[in-house]
Design a protein around this motif. Sequence first.
Motif, PDB file in Angstrom:
ATOM      1  N   LEU A  91       0.833  -1.208   0.000  1.00  0.00           N
ATOM      2  CA  LEU A  91       0.000   0.000   0.000  1.00  0.00           C
ATOM      3  C   LEU A  91       0.866   1.254   0.000  1.00  0.00           C
ATOM      4  N   TYR A  92       1.936   1.223   0.786  1.00  0.00           N
ATOM      5  CA  TYR A  92       2.834   2.373   0.852  1.00  0.00           C
ATOM      6  C   TYR A  92       3.495   2.622  -0.505  1.00  0.00           C
ATOM      7  N   LEU A  93       4.014   1.557  -1.126  1.00  0.00           N
ATOM      8  CA  LEU A  93       4.645   1.733  -2.438  1.00  0.00           C
ATOM      9  C   LEU A  93       3.641   2.215  -3.480  1.00  0.00           C
ATOM     10  N   LEU A  94       2.416   1.721  -3.403  1.00  0.00           N
ATOM     11  CA  LEU A  94       1.367   2.212  -4.301  1.00  0.00           C
ATOM     12  C   LEU A  94       1.128   3.708  -4.062  1.00  0.00           C
ATOM     13  N   ALA A  95       1.074   4.097  -2.801  1.00  0.00           N
ATOM     14  CA  ALA A  95       0.864   5.505  -2.470  1.00  0.00           C
ATOM     15  C   ALA A  95       2.003   6.359  -3.016  1.00  0.00           C
ATOM     16  N   GLY A 102       1.308  12.106  -9.676  1.00  0.00           N
ATOM     17  CA  GLY A 102       0.421  13.262  -9.561  1.00  0.00           C
ATOM     18  C   GLY A 102      -1.000  12.948  -9.150  1.00  0.00           C
ATOM     19  N   GLU A 103      -1.287  11.718  -8.784  1.00  0.00           N
ATOM     20  CA  GLU A 103      -2.630  11.349  -8.353  1.00  0.00           C
ATOM     21  C   GLU A 103      -2.680  11.415  -6.820  1.00  0.00           C
ATOM     22  N   ARG A 108      -3.281   9.692  -1.086  1.00  0.00           N
ATOM     23  CA  ARG A 108      -3.705   9.958   0.297  1.00  0.00           C
ATOM     24  C   ARG A 108      -4.596   8.827   0.812  1.00  0.00           C
ATOM     25  N   GLU A 109      -5.465   8.336  -0.033  1.00  0.00           N
ATOM     26  CA  GLU A 109      -6.357   7.232   0.336  1.00  0.00           C
ATOM     27  C   GLU A 109      -5.539   5.983   0.728  1.00  0.00           C
ATOM     28  N   LEU A 110      -4.542   5.656  -0.069  1.00  0.00           N
ATOM     29  CA  LEU A 110      -3.697   4.493   0.216  1.00  0.00           C
ATOM     30  C   LEU A 110      -2.842   4.706   1.463  1.00  0.00           C
ATOM     31  N   THR A 111      -2.369   5.928   1.653  1.00  0.00           N
ATOM     32  CA  THR A 111      -1.587   6.236   2.845  1.00  0.00           C
ATOM     33  C   THR A 111      -2.450   6.075   4.093  1.00  0.00           C
ATOM     34  N   LEU A 115      -1.875   3.664   7.356  1.00  0.00           N
ATOM     35  CA  LEU A 115      -1.913   4.137   8.732  1.00  0.00           C
ATOM     36  C   LEU A 115      -2.973   3.417   9.560  1.00  0.00           C
ATOM     37  N   GLU A 116      -3.965   2.815   8.917  1.00  0.00           N
ATOM     38  CA  GLU A 116      -4.910   1.973   9.643  1.00  0.00           C
ATOM     39  C   GLU A 116      -4.217   0.706  10.134  1.00  0.00           C
ATOM     40  N   ILE A 117      -3.284   0.206   9.330  1.00  0.00           N
ATOM     41  CA  ILE A 117      -2.539  -1.003   9.703  1.00  0.00           C
ATOM     42  C   ILE A 117      -1.473  -0.667  10.741  1.00  0.00           C
ATOM     43  N   ALA A 118      -0.754   0.439  10.539  1.00  0.00           N
ATOM     44  CA  ALA A 118       0.326   0.846  11.451  1.00  0.00           C
ATOM     45  C   ALA A 118       0.220   2.354  11.679  1.00  0.00           C
ATOM     46  N   PRO A 119      -0.564   2.775  12.680  1.00  0.00           N
ATOM     47  CA  PRO A 119      -0.849   4.202  12.882  1.00  0.00           C
ATOM     48  C   PRO A 119       0.371   5.087  13.157  1.00  0.00           C
ATOM     49  N   ASP A 120       1.442   4.536  13.661  1.00  0.00           N
ATOM     50  CA  ASP A 120       2.599   5.369  13.991  1.00  0.00           C
ATOM     51  C   ASP A 120       3.777   5.153  13.035  1.00  0.00           C
ATOM     52  N   TRP A 121       3.515   4.637  11.852  1.00  0.00           N
ATOM     53  CA  TRP A 121       4.578   4.380  10.880  1.00  0.00           C
ATOM     54  C   TRP A 121       5.064   5.704  10.300  1.00  0.00           C
ATOM     55  N   THR A 122       6.311   6.043  10.602  1.00  0.00           N
ATOM     56  CA  THR A 122       6.844   7.360  10.247  1.00  0.00           C
ATOM     57  C   THR A 122       6.892   7.613   8.744  1.00  0.00           C
TER      58      THR A 122
END
Length: 165
Positions: A91-95, A102-103, A108-111, A115-122
């Motif tokens: 998901l992060y790499l997709l984001a 430019g999308e 933001r949706e993927l990010t 963050l739902e999976i790991a809320p504090d992932w820097t």
Amino acid sequence: MEAKINQFFGPIVTFINGGEQLPWCDIVVGCEKEVADATTGASDEGKNESIMRLSWALVHFKQPQDMQRGIAMLEASLANSSSPLQQREKLYLLAVGFYRSGEYSRSRELTDQCLEIAPDWTQALSLKKAIEDRIIKDGVIGKGITLITIGLIAGGIVASMVRRK
């Protein structure tokens, strides 16, 4: 194994240490070769790791068609994610890929999903901040262009009215 790691990360270390520009083509070609080798005899885990490295390289590549190829690979492999950690990484790499192409709303949706999976992932928090900054910047630029256009139209109307009198 160490030779393989040095072959992959050597150019990156050289770039970070102030050396030459990062040879993305070499990295992508190396990753593609690794994926081809992994499909002939490696375990599923080995194949997935190779595909992730290739996807990472493609998403970070400058050519739009390669970025889109990396995004497509990640989207196709997302359904096969067995662990939350794998899903988060994909998901992060997709984001990142959508951000670089430019999308921003999709990014933001993927990010947010990361963050739902790991809320504090820097990394995801930093990406979310960059996305929001970019959306705000683009919004301000868009409003500025709109105001300038309205001003020019209003100025043209006033000038034509003055000429009639």
